[in-house]
Motif scaffolding. Structure first.
Motif, PDB file in Angstrom:
ATOM      1  N   ASN A 122       0.843  -1.185   0.000  1.00 10.24           N
ATOM      2  CA  ASN A 122       0.000   0.000   0.000  1.00 10.24           C
ATOM      3  C   ASN A 122       0.880   1.237   0.000  1.00 10.24           C
ATOM      4  OD1 ASN A 122      -2.822  -0.741   0.011  1.00 10.24           O
ATOM      5  ND2 ASN A 122      -2.385  -1.730   1.978  1.00 10.24           N
ATOM      6  N   ALA A 123       0.661   2.121  -0.962  1.00 12.40           N
ATOM      7  CA  ALA A 123       1.448   3.353  -1.025  1.00 12.40           C
ATOM      8  C   ALA A 123       0.827   4.423  -0.130  1.00 12.40           C
ATOM      9  CB  ALA A 123       1.518   3.847  -2.464  1.00 12.40           C
ATOM     10  N   THR A 124       1.684   5.243   0.499  1.00  9.38           N
ATOM     11  CA  THR A 124       1.184   6.364   1.302  1.00  9.38           C
ATOM     12  C   THR A 124       0.718   7.511   0.398  1.00  9.38           C
ATOM     13  OG1 THR A 124       3.456   7.166   1.476  1.00  9.38           O
ATOM     14  CG2 THR A 124       2.619   5.773   3.278  1.00  9.38           C
ATOM     15  N   GLN A 125       1.378   7.671  -0.740  1.00  8.87           N
ATOM     16  CA  GLN A 125       0.983   8.681  -1.724  1.00  8.87           C
ATOM     17  C   GLN A 125       0.873   8.010  -3.093  1.00  8.87           C
ATOM     18  OE1 GLN A 125       3.925  11.792  -1.415  1.00  8.87           O
ATOM     19  NE2 GLN A 125       2.900  12.754   0.337  1.00  8.87           N
ATOM     20  N   PRO A 126      -0.183   7.275  -3.284  1.00  2.00           N
ATOM     21  CA  PRO A 126      -0.303   6.505  -4.528  1.00  2.00           C
ATOM     22  C   PRO A 126      -0.597   7.384  -5.731  1.00  2.00           C
ATOM     23  CG  PRO A 126      -2.314   6.329  -3.247  1.00  2.00           C
ATOM     24  CD  PRO A 126      -1.353   7.106  -2.394  1.00  2.00           C
ATOM     25  N   VAL A 127      -0.248   6.809  -6.906  1.00  2.00           N
ATOM     26  CA  VAL A 127      -0.560   7.428  -8.182  1.00  2.00           C
ATOM     27  C   VAL A 127      -1.536   6.511  -8.905  1.00  2.00           C
ATOM     28  CG1 VAL A 127       0.357   8.147 -10.413  1.00  2.00           C
ATOM     29  CG2 VAL A 127       1.676   8.562  -8.321  1.00  2.00           C
ATOM     30  N   THR A 128      -2.592   7.050  -9.436  1.00  2.00           N
ATOM     31  CA  THR A 128      -3.610   6.253 -10.112  1.00  2.00           C
ATOM     32  C   THR A 128      -3.458   6.396 -11.616  1.00  2.00           C
ATOM     33  OG1 THR A 128      -5.135   6.593  -8.276  1.00  2.00           O
ATOM     34  CG2 THR A 128      -6.081   5.831 -10.355  1.00  2.00           C
ATOM     35  N   ALA A 180      -4.188   2.187  -8.503  1.00  2.00           N
ATOM     36  CA  ALA A 180      -3.397   3.098  -7.670  1.00  2.00           C
ATOM     37  C   ALA A 180      -2.163   2.360  -7.182  1.00  2.00           C
ATOM     38  CB  ALA A 180      -4.225   3.591  -6.495  1.00  2.00           C
ATOM     39  N   ASP A 222       2.393   2.678  -6.016  1.00  2.00           N
ATOM     40  CA  ASP A 222       3.527   3.465  -5.522  1.00  2.00           C
ATOM     41  C   ASP A 222       4.555   3.547  -6.635  1.00  2.00           C
ATOM     42  OD1 ASP A 222       5.654   4.618  -4.261  1.00  2.00           O
ATOM     43  OD2 ASP A 222       5.746   3.187  -2.595  1.00  2.00           O
ATOM     44  N   ARG A 223       4.821   4.756  -7.146  1.00  2.00           N
ATOM     45  CA  ARG A 223       5.736   4.898  -8.270  1.00  2.00           C
ATOM     46  C   ARG A 223       7.188   4.621  -7.869  1.00  2.00           C
ATOM     47  NH1 ARG A 223       5.577  10.952 -10.220  1.00  2.00           N
ATOM     48  NH2 ARG A 223       3.353  10.643  -9.898  1.00  2.00           N
ATOM     49  N   THR A 247      -2.792  -0.070  -4.157  1.00  2.00           N
ATOM     50  CA  THR A 247      -3.505   0.577  -3.059  1.00  2.00           C
ATOM     51  C   THR A 247      -4.995   0.340  -3.308  1.00  2.00           C
ATOM     52  OG1 THR A 247      -1.775   2.260  -2.873  1.00  2.00           O
ATOM     53  CG2 THR A 247      -3.911   2.741  -1.833  1.00  2.00           C
ATOM     54  N   ARG A 285      -8.019   3.001  -3.456  1.00  2.00           N
ATOM     55  CA  ARG A 285      -8.157   3.948  -4.558  1.00  2.00           C
ATOM     56  C   ARG A 285      -8.164   3.230  -5.923  1.00  2.00           C
ATOM     57  NH1 ARG A 285      -4.536   9.257  -2.920  1.00  2.00           N
ATOM     58  NH2 ARG A 285      -5.241   9.408  -0.744  1.00  2.00           N
TER      59      ARG A 285
END
Length: 587
Positions: A362-368, A393, A395-396, A431, A434
């Motif tokens: 799970n990313a804390t600041q995910p990108v979708t 979503a 994690d990059r 994630t 999202r």
């Protein structure tokens, strides 16, 4: 081996024996000699002149030696040649090891071939033999370059138990291990239309036979029941009576009974549902005399469910995954001791031997992203996966060691890693809060692939019903070094284990028992071969065989020394006796 004399005219030299004997006879005739006194002749032996007393014939030893020397020299002059040592005629026997060679109630193609070989090949002491058993794979019997007596003893190992015979592979094997002048004899029960090399002879010993066989046996799971399928075929050119039963081998219950007339070259298919998914099913033809294709076994096909642990998942993810996994029919949720454990984040993982791990990152600041995803469709996890069209979503910055299987814009979404023991860890960069991946067709297919892949790695065979000639693959726990295999005929074999895997080819139809420590499994092998069951095309064709074709003299050695050396030794003895001669003594 007795020599062959290439110059028989030299035997006229034996007439010299009569000449030498005549010289001795005429030279030793008595004649009158006048002497002045007889006082010095008192000890001379008087030759026998007849009477009732038997006296020993006085034959000079020198005469005997001279006659023997003459005989040996005449034999040497006749140019003797013999096949000796590495000059033996090289012959390769390719023996068809398929089951059809043993078909028949009395005389079989194998028995006819053995009788012919014993008379025409094994009785000839001037050959050196290489015997190759042509079955699923070519196999040398004994060793190369056997003498005829050795081959006669070892040919009994030719049993004709293979599900098919790869004669072309055996011919290629002969071309690799034998010299180009080797005479190759292919012993089988069928003729061939191939164009053969000059040194190859195709010998067929078959005779057409009528046969009813089971050519297909299959079993698969369908909901709460198993479906079984059998096909019975009459390969004869005339109608035949089919009497057969399909039974539950565990309790003897007859599931289907057949008693009908099968037309020539026709078949009968039987489909049935089996509620007892743990039952062993056996089909048996009772009205046919050729045994090897009269039975078929179908063992249970449902493998052990994959035990999974979900305790480390969050309250949102756990019910979603539990519903997905249990609906697949391949998993059972357990509290501990699982085959597969799910985690959120890699920090909580404790390695356990024999357990696979699935980590959801799970990313804390995910990108979708919504678009095309690069997928490795050749991997077991992604086979049959539909096109990924979902809001994903991720994690990059996510990166772990392993093989990337899915990616987007160079960022890995799915990674598979393997440790030194063969246990795997799969990382999913997702994630879930999202994403809507779980609402697409990708989600159930992906987890079905995951469970099936893990199930294939459970200890035991990867499947339970095989065709004869197929390879059985068995997964084993860490630390196991050997797998014991007991064939239907009772033969035991130890199969070495490499990286927790063992494999062997099932050649003999029937039930195989597999043992490793306290673990036991069974696998079934069914012939299911139209080629081996259709015996109407068997024929006999025996071309004339000339083992030493072409320039036969290249196989023979000059053995004049066999006679010259003894003649020289006898000549030395002859001269020694003459030098040691004493007056009045007859040599």
């Amino acid at each position: 081996m007795m020599p062959i004399f290439m110059s028989p005219l030299a035997f006229w030299g034996l007439l010299a024996l009569a000449a030498v004997t005549a010289i001795y006879l005429f030279r030793r005739q008595s004649r009158n000699i006048r002497v002045s006194s007889l006082m010095f002749w008192s000890h001379v032996k008087v030759p026998a002149e007849g009477g009732r007393k038997i006296t020993r014939l006085q034959i000079p030893i020198v005469l005997v030696l001279e006659l023997l020397i003459l005989v040996l020299l005449v034999l040497a002059a006749a140019t003797p040649r013999a096949v000796t040592g590495d000059q033996l005629v090289p012959v390769a026997l390719i023996l068809d090891d398929s089951l059809s060679m043993s078909a028949g109630s009395g005389e079989t193609a194998r028995s006819r071939a053995l009788a012919w070989l014993d008379k025409n090949i094994l009785a000839r002491n001037f050959v050196r033999l290489t015997m190759i058993r042509a079955g699923v794979e070519p196999e040398i019997i004994g060793r190369s370059d056997l003498k005829a007596a050795e081959a006669s003893h070892l040919i009994g190992g030719w049993r004709c138990r293979s599900p098919y015979s790869d004669l072309n592979a055996a011919l290629r094997n002969v071309s690799e291990i034998c010299s180009p002048d080797t005479r190759v004899l292919v012993v089988t029960d069928r003729t061939t239309q191939q164009v053969l090399a000059d040194n190859i002879s195709w010998l067929s010993f078959g005779q057409p036979l009528a046969n009813i066989a089971i050519t297909t046996a299959n079993r698969y799971a369908l909901g709460d029941v198993d479906r079984c399928f059998f096909e019975f075929v009459n390969f004869a050119t005339a109608p035949a009576r089919l009497q057969a039963e399909i039974v539950n081998a565990g309790n003897g219950t007859v599931l289907e009974r057949l008693d009908l007339e099968l037309a020539a070259r026709s078949h009968r298919r039987v489909r049935l549902s089996v509620k007892d998914t743990e039952a062993e099913i056996r089909a048996l033809v009772k009205s046919d005399g050729i045994d090897y294709d009269n039975q078929a076994w179908l063992l249970p096909v449902r493998p052990e469910p994959v035990s999974v642990e979900l305790a480390s998942l969050s309250a949102r993810l756990r019910p979603l995954l539990e519903r997905t996994l249990t609906s697949s029919g391949l998993a059972a949720v357990v509290a501990s001791g699982s085959h597969l454990a799910f985690f959120e984040g890699a920090g909580e993982i404790t390695p356990v031997s024999g357990r696979w791990n699935f980590v959801i990152h799970n990313a804390t600041q995910p990108v979708t992203v919504r678009g095309s995803v690069a997928v490795d469709k050749n991997h077991p996890l992604l086979g049959g996966l539909p096109k990924v069209l979902a809001a994903w979503a991720f994690d990059r910055n996510f990166s772990v060691a392993g093989q990337p299987l899915m990616s987007v814009a160079g960022v890995p979404l799915l990674i598979a890693a393997e440790d030194s023991h063969g246990d795997r860890t799969i990382f999913l960069n997702l994630t879930a809060d999202r994403s809507n991946l779980h609402a697409t067709a990708v989600w159930p297919v992906f987890f079905w692939n995951l469970l099936n892949w893990r199930q294939q790695a459970n200890p035991g065979p990867t499947q339970f019903n095989y065709r004869s000639g197929m390879e059985v693959k068995v997964n084993l726990p860490t630390g196991v070094k050997n797998l014991k295999v007991i064939s239907p005929s009772g033969r035991e074999t130890e199969i070495p284990v490499w990286r927790r895997n063992a494999g062997f080819i099932v050649r003999e139809p029937g039930i195989y028992s597999l043992q490793s420590g306290e673990m036991n499994w069974k696998t079934a092998a069914n012939l299911n071969s139209v080629e081996e069951s259709d015996l109407t095309g068997l024929q006999t064709s025996l071309p004339e065989i000339e083992l030493a074709s072409g320039d036969a003299s290249r196989y023979f050695s000059d053995v004049r020394w066999w006679f010259i050396v003894p003649a020289l030794l006898l000549l030395i003895l002859h001269q020694w006796l003459l030098r040691q001669g004493r007056p009045g003594h007859v040599y």
